[in-house]
Design a protein around this motif. Structure first.
Motif, PDB file in Angstrom:
ATOM      1  N   PRO A 267       9.958   7.190  -4.922  1.00 30.04           N
ATOM      2  CA  PRO A 267      11.219   6.556  -4.525  1.00 30.04           C
ATOM      3  C   PRO A 267      11.336   5.166  -5.133  1.00 30.04           C
ATOM      4  O   PRO A 267      10.319   4.515  -5.395  1.00 30.04           O
ATOM      5  N   PRO A 268      12.568   4.713  -5.363  1.00 30.01           N
ATOM      6  CA  PRO A 268      12.726   3.376  -5.941  1.00 30.01           C
ATOM      7  C   PRO A 268      12.184   2.314  -4.989  1.00 30.01           C
ATOM      8  O   PRO A 268      12.164   2.529  -3.775  1.00 30.01           O
TER       9      PRO A 268
ATOM     10  N   ALA B  46       3.076   6.141  -5.524  1.00 34.98           N
ATOM     11  CA  ALA B  46       2.893   6.257  -6.976  1.00 34.98           C
ATOM     12  C   ALA B  46       1.666   7.109  -7.310  1.00 34.98           C
ATOM     13  O   ALA B  46       1.705   7.927  -8.228  1.00 34.98           O
ATOM     14  N   LEU B  47       0.578   6.937  -6.558  1.00 37.46           N
ATOM     15  CA  LEU B  47      -0.645   7.705  -6.826  1.00 37.46           C
ATOM     16  C   LEU B  47      -0.468   9.191  -6.526  1.00 37.46           C
ATOM     17  O   LEU B  47      -1.004  10.035  -7.240  1.00 37.46           O
ATOM     18  N   LEU B  48       0.288   9.506  -5.482  1.00 42.16           N
ATOM     19  CA  LEU B  48       0.398  10.901  -5.036  1.00 42.16           C
ATOM     20  C   LEU B  48       1.628  11.623  -5.571  1.00 42.16           C
ATOM     21  O   LEU B  48       1.789  12.820  -5.334  1.00 42.16           O
ATOM     22  N   ALA B  49       2.510  10.926  -6.290  1.00 43.88           N
ATOM     23  CA  ALA B  49       3.702  11.569  -6.843  1.00 43.88           C
ATOM     24  C   ALA B  49       3.289  12.618  -7.866  1.00 43.88           C
ATOM     25  O   ALA B  49       2.402  12.391  -8.681  1.00 43.88           O
TER      26      ALA B  49
ATOM     27  N   ALA C 148       0.818  -1.215   0.000  1.00 44.64           N
ATOM     28  CA  ALA C 148       0.000   0.000   0.000  1.00 44.64           C
ATOM     29  C   ALA C 148       0.855   1.269   0.000  1.00 44.64           C
ATOM     30  O   ALA C 148       0.479   2.273  -0.603  1.00 44.64           O
ATOM     31  N   THR C 149       2.026   1.228   0.632  1.00 37.52           N
ATOM     32  CA  THR C 149       2.900   2.405   0.663  1.00 37.52           C
ATOM     33  C   THR C 149       3.433   2.710  -0.735  1.00 37.52           C
ATOM     34  O   THR C 149       3.414   3.868  -1.168  1.00 37.52           O
ATOM     35  N   ASP C 150       3.907   1.674  -1.449  1.00 34.11           N
ATOM     36  CA  ASP C 150       4.391   1.877  -2.823  1.00 34.11           C
ATOM     37  C   ASP C 150       3.276   2.444  -3.701  1.00 34.11           C
ATOM     38  O   ASP C 150       3.497   3.355  -4.508  1.00 34.11           O
ATOM     39  N   ILE C 151       2.083   1.888  -3.555  1.00 34.67           N
ATOM     40  CA  ILE C 151       0.940   2.322  -4.370  1.00 34.67           C
ATOM     41  C   ILE C 151       0.569   3.766  -4.043  1.00 34.67           C
ATOM     42  O   ILE C 151       0.350   4.580  -4.943  1.00 34.67           O
TER      43      ILE C 151
END
Length: 183
Positions: free
Chosen positions: A132-133, A122-125, A116-119
């Protein structure tokens, strides 16, 4: 919890589309804790119905669904709500698929298992900053294996044709296909 204080904006609507029911439930719960108003679908038909009736500000769409391709949902979302931020998820991380997803209108592309953190990142970038990688990127062996699997699928699981296109001996390809995927 600090994660619940994320600045999502006024419209917090999020569509999650995945045919893996346990993953969909876990992700929906995690995204609700982060402040999103979550709606879920488990098929292309369900995702397109939600995208048409109530186009969300954000979407996370699995690429391969039982009834078709998740890119169809991305196209529908782009027509109904051009400003939506869309992340495409897939268990088959292939560069060609990522390019197709972004060309069709996805904001980002993540390989499963994505948390969920990666997602959320990605959604808020924003467009001018890269997320971040990933903490655990695919190994070079895994990337090679994914590429071979993709070409194999595109050749309708024809070993001889796949070997020819990959410029590889047929028996070598058969040995690679018989093994489990690398980590």
């Amino acid at each position: 919890m600090a994660e619940a204080q994320l600045d999502i904006g006024v419209d917090k609507t999020l569509l999650l589309v995945d045919d893996d029911e346990p993953f969909l439930r876990r992700l929906a719960k995690a995204m609700e804790k982060r402040g999103f108003d979550v709606e879920t679908a488990d098929s292309v038909a369900g995702g397109k119905a939600v995208a048409t009736a109530r186009p969300p500000a954000f979407a996370v769409v699995d690429l391969r669904l039982e009834d078709g391709n998740g890119l169809d949902i991305v196209e529908t979302l782009r027509e109904k709500r051009p400003d939506s931020r869309i992340v495409v998820l897939t268990g088959y991380g292939a560069i060609a698929t990522a390019v197709a997803a972004v060309k069709i209108g996805a904001t980002d592309y993540l390989s499963k298992p994505a948390d969920a953190t990666d997602i959320t990142n990605a959604l808020l970038a924003t467009d001018d900053e890269l997320p971040p990688p990933p903490e655990n990127p695919m190994s070079a062996d895994r990337v090679r294996w994914e590429h071979i699997q993709r070409v194999y699928e595109l050749c309708d699981r024809n070993v001889s044709e796949t070997a020819r296109r990959l410029n590889m001996h047929r028996r070598t390809l058969q040995r690679i296909l018989a093994k489990r995927s690398p980590k």
